[in-house]
Design a protein around this motif. Structure first.
Motif: not given
Ligand code: ADP
Ligand code: MG
Length: 342
Positions: A184, A252, A295-296, A298-299
């Protein structure tokens, strides 16, 4: 190494490599051996030699992170996350500080997301991964894991039992049965660190798409922002084209890595509360400076309801997001629309 060709969550529409006085030509390349996904670099350079010199350096830097953060393969020369997982309950593992830093960052994300993004969820994620792999190899064998099995695995997912000794640069998973899965966060984190290094080295105009994690260094040709398309998860053309300068755009969704069982889609982003794929949205995207955070997040917002996700996004400076509902409706955070080109 297993290579999976994925459709992109986002496509790079144009790119520009390095600020340079000479006439520029457009070049592009793809990496297929990084982070189990396909990556794209699009850019302009004086000639192919200059472009390939840059992409070679970029590939080398990302490959180092790929090896360190790999949970499936071992590499002779280095202790990586697989080494840590293999040593669970046995002994601390001395690791490169890039692993220690990733884990410290991930612990911060865990608390920021009330435990929804948890890199210690490995034992549960492995079960879903195995069922997905089985279904891909033989769709007739497709099945859904028993909840009892998932609950049993979930006994070993407490992030407090991931013990990091920063001074000694070691990581120890306290109990056998624990396992890290950084899917993730790792792509965004690695991309951010590598882009930072290129920024410090004076690069001014690069656009990279690491399997749906897009990061721009500077802006595009003639100092115009790069244009990045967000894929419509329900099919058709782009949802939106976004102007991206010095920024990251990460999506995501449940539309890329999944398998079908009894007419239902089982994707790869797991809600730790149900231990099953989350079902709030078709896809989400996060736009902010830091690709690791994007990134973190969006998960994270993919596994929380819209109100909670919006509250999280609004609590952070310089972070915007969009949510694609199952109905096709799109919701935007307040400042997102300012970045939309079309
Ligand atoms: P992608 O890697 O496809 O771009 P994400 O960044 O959303 O998508 O990460 C999904 C990956 O994260 C999964 O493949 C899995 O390895 C891991 N994962 C899934 N659910 C969780 C969760 N609740 N917490 C932490 N990691 C998760
Ligand atoms: Mg993510």
């Amino acid at each position: 190494m297993k290579k999976r060709m994925l459709a992109f969550a986002a496509l790079l529409l144009m790119g520009l490599l390095h600020a340079c006085e000479k006439p520029q030509q457009k070049f592009e390349t793809e990496f297929i051996d990084l982070f189990d996904t396909v990556s794209q670099v699009v850019g302009y350079a004086a000639d192919y030699k200059e472009f390939s010199k840059f992409t070679k350096k970029l590939h080398e830097a990302l490959l180092e992170y790929h090896k360190l953060y790999d949970i499936y393969n071992s590499y002779e020369e280095v202790n990586n996350l697989k080494t840590i997982n293999d040593s669970a309950g046995k002994s601390p593992v001395k690791v490169d500080k890039r692993i220690v830093e990733l884990i410290i960052f991930s612990k911060k994300i865990h608390s920021q997301t009330n435990g929804l993004v948890n890199i210690a969820l490995g034992p549960v994620l492995k079960i879903w991964h195995d069922f997905r792999t089985l279904a891909a190899e033989n769709p007739k064998e497709a099945a859904v894991p028993e909840i009892a099995l998932l609950k049993q695995a979930n006994e070993y997912t407490n992030i407090e039992d991931v013990l990091v000794d920063e001074a000694a640069s070691t990581v120890f998973l306290r109990y056998e049965g624990m396992a890290l899965d950084v899917g993730a966060i790792a792509k965004g984190y690695a991309l951010e660190r590598v882009c930072e290094a290129f920024e410090h080295a004076g690069y001014k105009s690069i656009l990279i798409n690491l399997g749906g994690n897009v990061r721009a260094i500077g802006a595009g040709q003639n100092d115009k922002p790069f244009r990045v398309g967000i894929k419509n998860p329900l099919g058709g053309k782009f949802l939106n084209i976004i102007a991206v300068r010095d920024r990251s755009l990460v999506s995501s969704g449940g539309y890329e890595r999944y398998y079908m069982f009894n007419g239902r889609r089982y994707h790869h982003i797991i809600d730790p509360n149900t231990l099953c794929p989350s079902d709030y949205f078709e896809a989400v995207s996060v736009l902010c400076r830091d690709s690791a955070l994007a990134d973190a997040l969006s998960t994270a917002i993919f596994i929380m309801d819209y109100e909670s996700g919006l509250a999280l996004i609004n609590s952070l400076e310089g972070v915007e997001a969009l949510w694609v509902l199952h109905s096709g409706e799109i919701k935007y955070s307040k400042g997102f629309k300012a970045f939309i080109v079309n």
